[in-house]
Design a protein around this motif. Sequence first.
Motif, short mmCIF file in Angstrom:
data_model
loop_
_atom_site.label_atom_id
_atom_site.label_comp_id
_atom_site.label_asym_id
_atom_site.label_seq_id
_atom_site.Cartn_x
_atom_site.Cartn_y
_atom_site.Cartn_z
N GLY B 54 -5.52 -4.82 7.90
CA GLY B 54 -4.63 -5.06 9.17
C GLY B 54 -5.57 -5.96 10.03
O GLY B 54 -6.44 -5.62 10.32
N ARG B 55 -4.85 -6.90 10.81
CA ARG B 55 -5.51 -7.77 11.59
C ARG B 55 -5.32 -7.51 13.06
O ARG B 55 -5.69 -8.24 13.99
N GLY B 56 -4.55 -6.19 13.34
CA GLY B 56 -4.35 -5.94 14.76
C GLY B 56 -5.67 -5.22 15.55
O GLY B 56 -5.53 -5.10 16.87
N GLY B 57 -6.36 -4.59 14.72
CA GLY B 57 -7.50 -4.08 15.21
C GLY B 57 -8.06 -2.66 14.46
O GLY B 57 -9.24 -2.58 14.33
N ALA B 58 -7.16 -2.13 13.80
CA ALA B 58 -7.15 -0.69 12.94
C ALA B 58 -7.61 -1.10 11.59
O ALA B 58 -8.62 -0.19 11.28
N GLY B 59 -7.38 -2.04 11.01
CA GLY B 59 -7.97 -2.63 9.66
C GLY B 59 -7.69 -1.69 8.37
O GLY B 59 -8.37 -1.67 7.76
N PHE B 60 -6.39 -1.20 8.62
CA PHE B 60 -5.92 -0.21 7.27
C PHE B 60 -5.72 -1.42 6.27
O PHE B 60 -4.98 -2.34 6.48
N LEU B 61 -5.65 -0.80 4.95
CA LEU B 61 -5.25 -1.58 3.78
C LEU B 61 -3.94 -1.86 3.69
O LEU B 61 -3.16 -0.79 3.81
N CYS B 62 -3.55 -3.01 3.74
CA CYS B 62 -2.04 -3.41 3.98
C CYS B 62 -1.22 -2.70 2.54
O CYS B 62 -0.22 -2.20 2.74
N GLY B 63 -1.79 -3.02 1.51
CA GLY B 63 -0.94 -3.04 0.24
C GLY B 63 -0.87 -1.38 0.16
O GLY B 63 0.39 -0.71 -0.30
N ALA B 64 -2.02 -0.63 0.35
CA ALA B 64 -1.92 0.78 0.33
C ALA B 64 -0.78 1.56 1.51
O ALA B 64 -0.25 2.51 1.04
N LYS B 65 -0.64 0.81 2.44
CA LYS B 65 0.20 1.27 3.38
C LYS B 65 1.50 1.11 2.85
O LYS B 65 2.55 1.92 3.05
N TRP B 66 1.77 -0.14 2.45
CA TRP B 66 3.13 -0.23 1.87
C TRP B 66 3.88 0.67 0.67
O TRP B 66 4.67 1.05 0.62
N GLU B 67 2.66 0.93 -0.09
CA GLU B 67 2.79 1.78 -1.27
C GLU B 67 3.50 3.14 -0.84
O GLU B 67 4.25 3.61 -1.41
N LEU B 68 2.46 3.46 0.35
CA LEU B 68 3.23 5.08 0.87
C LEU B 68 4.62 4.74 1.19
O LEU B 68 5.37 5.81 0.68
N ALA B 69 4.88 3.85 1.88
CA ALA B 69 6.36 3.73 2.55
C ALA B 69 7.40 3.57 1.32
O ALA B 69 8.30 3.96 1.19
N ARG B 70 6.74 2.75 0.21
CA ARG B 70 7.87 2.59 -0.94
C ARG B 70 7.93 3.67 -1.61
O ARG B 70 8.79 4.06 -2.18
N LYS B 71 7.06 4.47 -1.87
CA LYS B 71 6.93 5.63 -2.59
C LYS B 71 7.86 6.81 -1.96
O LYS B 71 8.36 7.97 -2.65
N VAL B 72 8.19 6.83 -0.59
CA VAL B 72 8.72 8.02 0.05
C VAL B 72 10.32 7.66 -0.24
O VAL B 72 10.89 6.75 -0.42
N PRO B 73 10.80 8.95 -1.02
CA PRO B 73 12.59 8.75 -1.12
C PRO B 73 13.28 8.54 0.30
O PRO B 73 12.82 8.83 1.13
N GLY B 74 14.37 7.83 -0.20
CA GLY B 74 15.39 7.31 0.76
C GLY B 74 15.64 5.98 0.74
O GLY B 74 14.85 5.27 0.41
N LYS B 75 16.79 5.85 1.39
CA LYS B 75 17.32 4.35 1.39
C LYS B 75 17.01 3.74 2.86
O LYS B 75 17.08 2.45 2.81
#
Lengths: 148, 424
Positions: B54-75
């Motif tokens: 992440g380029r905003g300041g915190a620097g969290f891994l972008c792909g890992a974050k996306w994967e988390l949201a992807r895997k949560v059930p729900g539409k």
Amino acid sequence: MGNLGPTVSISKKDQTELLALLKEAQDKDRQISRDFLAGVAQSLNISSSDAFGVASFYSFLSVRPLGRYVIRICKSLPCYLQQAPLIIDVVKQELGIHPGQTTADSKFTLELANCIGACDQAPAMLVNHILYGNLTPEKIIRILRSCA
Amino acid sequence: MPEARIVSKDFASIDPKDIETYLERDGFQALTKAQQEMTPEDVIAEVKRSGLKGRGGAGFLCGAKWELARKVPGKEKYFICNAGEGEVGTFKDRFILEKNPFALVEGIALGAYAVGAKTAYIYLRAEYHYLRPGLSEALQQVKENGFLEDLELKVYEGAGSYICGEESALMESLEGKRGEARYKPPFPPIRGLWEKPTIINNVETIINVPQIILHGGDWFNQIGTEHSKGTKLFSISGDVERPGVYELVLGSPLKELVFDLALAEKVKMVQVGGASGRIIPRDMMDIPLSFETVLGSGAVIVFNEERDILDILYRNMEFFAEESCGKCTPCREGLEVVMEILERLVQADGEGGDLEALERISQTMTASSLCGLGLTAPVSILDSLKYFRKDFENRIRQSMFLRKIGRNIGFEKNLQPAARTNAA
């Protein structure tokens, strides 16, 4: 109130409109009035104090009357290093008001803003939503006098 | 290391008012490729492979974050582009919004596709209202060209608040509330906007994604250092000849940016990462710019030898005190006390014990604040005490001397107490 439409299906997602509604009212009336807050709160099914809480939280919203031109001079470090205090003094002198005040003819409100993201053009300011950068005392007097 | 162009590669060559000019330069080929040849999981895998943070300041891994949201059930899931750029000295996202809104929209569409969001928002700070017509026009052109058929993308404008760049406060603001930070966990990818899985990425993070999809995660992963992949936009301002936005490969030395590109002279120190960033004194300017060392939002504010460290700190803390949402005690009260001490020091009215008090409050805030604002606000205090402790001690000695001879001179002229400009 009128323009909020019928309050048929209120979901908690409707509150997402609140900031836009408050800004619209402020653009029209130059302030967010208590009456408007009460009305908008009722139509969104939130308490008046919640609505007031929002209106008083954000620096671009005002529950007090603003001038037709709201001047926001950036006082954050990049502008400060480029003579922002001088610019603020010039505007105070030219308008005869201090930050937080509005001129007697309701034309200008002077505010000091935190970083407006124009540090490459410091010192900078917003007049309503127009950005002016690389300010000098001469330039700022020209800008103020061109406000109709 | 040289300047490099990934994020800004089309800044000079496209017309931000004409989508055709972007389409001629690979525009929307990444999105088309993803939609036709890749599953959402493939897109996430590619971004993970790239190592994009992440380029905003915190620097969290972008792909890992996306994967988390992807895997949560729900539409019902949301994707938010954070254009609430409020960190002091940061204006790189403004450049992206002004110069290539199409690539940003393409990146948002890719992110929404990857996490399974049908609705996306661009949270635009109120200070950037003047960018909105251009952004809306670009959005319209993208829609007319049929690239946004599966996604509802809206611009949501803030109302003036630094804290709303913090992701949980941003979501509160988007829900029409005061921008107060939320308790975490749960984190937004699990429970975010309207309690649904939500991804919030910075503008610059997002604009990297089309290039990653087009050229592959491995290509991106070769650029930069071990833990800092790709390039970074730096916003440089303050005591420099040529302020502006420069794109450098991550790992480039700070001195290259400050001296070679921005042409600074007689530098006393530099603050990297905005008001919440680290203080780097002159003799440490060899330091590379990376997630391993210093980076933050990529804001670089340069101070020359004439600047007073105490005055600078006072202004930094004034900023935080005004912008703190006030929800948690360490941040709200800590900043008030810190301001009180620094104000006295600036006015040459310091006392023995001031430095220890500054240190103690800073440590408490760093240990116990609710969100990034209170956690990072004291960084510049602690750094300054480390590198410029003599300046503090001298000021306290001066204060004692002045009191002893009964004189009250000098420094207060420097201090222009700023009126709180918040509406209420």
